[in-house]
Design a protein around this motif. Structure first.
Motif, PDB file in Angstrom:
ATOM      1  N   TYR A 103      -5.359   3.028   1.513  1.00 41.31           N
ATOM      2  CA  TYR A 103      -5.737   3.765   2.627  1.00 41.31           C
ATOM      3  C   TYR A 103      -5.039   5.058   2.651  1.00 41.31           C
ATOM      4  O   TYR A 103      -5.455   5.739   3.793  1.00 41.31           O
ATOM      5  CB  TYR A 103      -4.882   2.919   3.961  1.00 41.31           C
ATOM      6  N   ASN A 153      -0.041  -1.075  -2.705  1.00 42.53           N
ATOM      7  CA  ASN A 153      -1.549  -1.188  -3.087  1.00 42.53           C
ATOM      8  C   ASN A 153      -2.467  -0.788  -1.980  1.00 42.53           C
ATOM      9  O   ASN A 153      -3.314   0.097  -1.784  1.00 42.53           O
ATOM     10  CB  ASN A 153      -1.835  -2.715  -3.501  1.00 42.53           C
ATOM     11  N   LEU A 154      -1.921  -1.397  -0.704  1.00 44.71           N
ATOM     12  CA  LEU A 154      -2.533  -0.967   0.450  1.00 44.71           C
ATOM     13  C   LEU A 154      -2.306   0.405   0.943  1.00 44.71           C
ATOM     14  O   LEU A 154      -3.281   1.244   1.388  1.00 44.71           O
ATOM     15  CB  LEU A 154      -2.017  -1.721   1.934  1.00 44.71           C
ATOM     16  N   LYS A 155      -1.156   0.921   0.865  1.00 37.94           N
ATOM     17  CA  LYS A 155      -0.833   2.386   1.054  1.00 37.94           C
ATOM     18  C   LYS A 155      -1.823   3.150   0.342  1.00 37.94           C
ATOM     19  O   LYS A 155      -2.215   4.364   0.508  1.00 37.94           O
ATOM     20  CB  LYS A 155       0.611   2.622   0.897  1.00 37.94           C
ATOM     21  N   LYS A 164     -11.157  -4.658   5.353  1.00 39.57           N
ATOM     22  CA  LYS A 164     -11.363  -3.338   4.684  1.00 39.57           C
ATOM     23  C   LYS A 164     -12.844  -2.974   4.428  1.00 39.57           C
ATOM     24  O   LYS A 164     -13.023  -1.760   4.540  1.00 39.57           O
ATOM     25  CB  LYS A 164     -10.911  -3.668   3.019  1.00 39.57           C
ATOM     26  N   HIS A 173       2.347  -6.340   6.746  1.00 40.08           N
ATOM     27  CA  HIS A 173       2.983  -7.000   5.409  1.00 40.08           C
ATOM     28  C   HIS A 173       4.175  -6.264   5.317  1.00 40.08           C
ATOM     29  O   HIS A 173       5.245  -7.031   4.766  1.00 40.08           O
ATOM     30  CB  HIS A 173       2.002  -6.525   4.544  1.00 40.08           C
ATOM     31  N   LYS A 227       2.006  -5.261  -2.904  1.00 43.69           N
ATOM     32  CA  LYS A 227       0.863  -5.386  -1.789  1.00 43.69           C
ATOM     33  C   LYS A 227       0.959  -4.268  -0.776  1.00 43.69           C
ATOM     34  O   LYS A 227      -0.287  -3.606  -0.621  1.00 43.69           O
ATOM     35  CB  LYS A 227       0.591  -6.953  -1.023  1.00 43.69           C
ATOM     36  N   ASN A 246      -2.442  -3.582   9.115  1.00 37.58           N
ATOM     37  CA  ASN A 246      -2.301  -4.364   7.996  1.00 37.58           C
ATOM     38  C   ASN A 246      -1.051  -4.118   7.126  1.00 37.58           C
ATOM     39  O   ASN A 246      -0.168  -4.991   6.883  1.00 37.58           O
ATOM     40  CB  ASN A 246      -3.671  -3.884   7.067  1.00 37.58           C
ATOM     41  N   ILE A 247      -0.682  -2.833   7.101  1.00 35.79           N
ATOM     42  CA  ILE A 247       0.652  -2.105   6.306  1.00 35.79           C
ATOM     43  C   ILE A 247       1.768  -2.579   7.101  1.00 35.79           C
ATOM     44  O   ILE A 247       2.694  -3.380   6.644  1.00 35.79           O
ATOM     45  CB  ILE A 247       0.542  -0.744   6.043  1.00 35.79           C
ATOM     46  N   PRO A 286      -6.085  -0.428   9.410  1.00 39.29           N
ATOM     47  CA  PRO A 286      -5.242  -0.285   8.023  1.00 39.29           C
ATOM     48  C   PRO A 286      -3.824  -0.125   8.541  1.00 39.29           C
ATOM     49  O   PRO A 286      -2.849  -0.521   7.692  1.00 39.29           O
ATOM     50  CB  PRO A 286      -5.625   1.074   7.636  1.00 39.29           C
TER      51      PRO A 286
END
Length: 144
Positions: free
Chosen positions: A142, A137-139, A28, A119, A134, A115-116, A112
């Motif tokens: 990003y 939160n990532l969405k 990140k 997961h 998670k 990563n999504i 990014p």
């Protein structure tokens, strides 16, 4: 990011001849989403061929009571590197393929989107509520 951690990450990369992807908070940071990130813990992904090599960087430690990641991760362990006051840790995820990265400063950094996706695939297999949180939160982080 401290120069000491920059050098450590480069050292790991060089030791593994570039066969490593930087994950987690450091990915990140390199992708520009964490402006200040100074943790001494680096999540990395390697292939099985690199396990012995990364283990030579410090003392490998088993993880007791860790998460199950499904079929994408075939092993996970920690490597404790350096002296006590300057100790750094590698959280090592072993996978058959290194994918979903872009090169930044000659390092392979998880994207990014990857990563999504990673997961999401783990969530689809395991249905853990914390993985769903998670992903959300990532969405948000990003803007995806």
């Amino acid at each position: 990011m401290s120069l000491e951690m920059q050098n450590f990450i480069k050292e790991v990369n060089n030791h593994l001849s570039g066969n490593v992807i930087i994950l987690g908070g450091w990915s990140k940071f390199y992708n520009g989403y964490n402006l200040h990130y100074d943790k001494n813990w680096v999540d990395v992904s390697i292939t099985p061929e690199s396990v012995d090599l990364i283990s030579k960087l410090g003392k490998p430690l088993e993880i007791n009571g860790g998460h199950v990641w499904g079929k994408n991760i075939i092993n996970q362990f920690v490597v404790m590197c350096g002296e006590r006051k300057k100790r750094k840790y590698l959280d090592v995820f072993v996978s058959n393929k290194l994918k979903g990265y872009k090169e930044i400063n000659n390092l392979k950094i998880l994207t990014p989107q990857a990563n999504i996706k990673w997961h999401q695939e783990a969530y689809d297999m395991l249905q853990y509520e914390w993985l769903s949180e998670k992903i959300s939160n990532l969405k948000n982080l990003y803007n995806i």
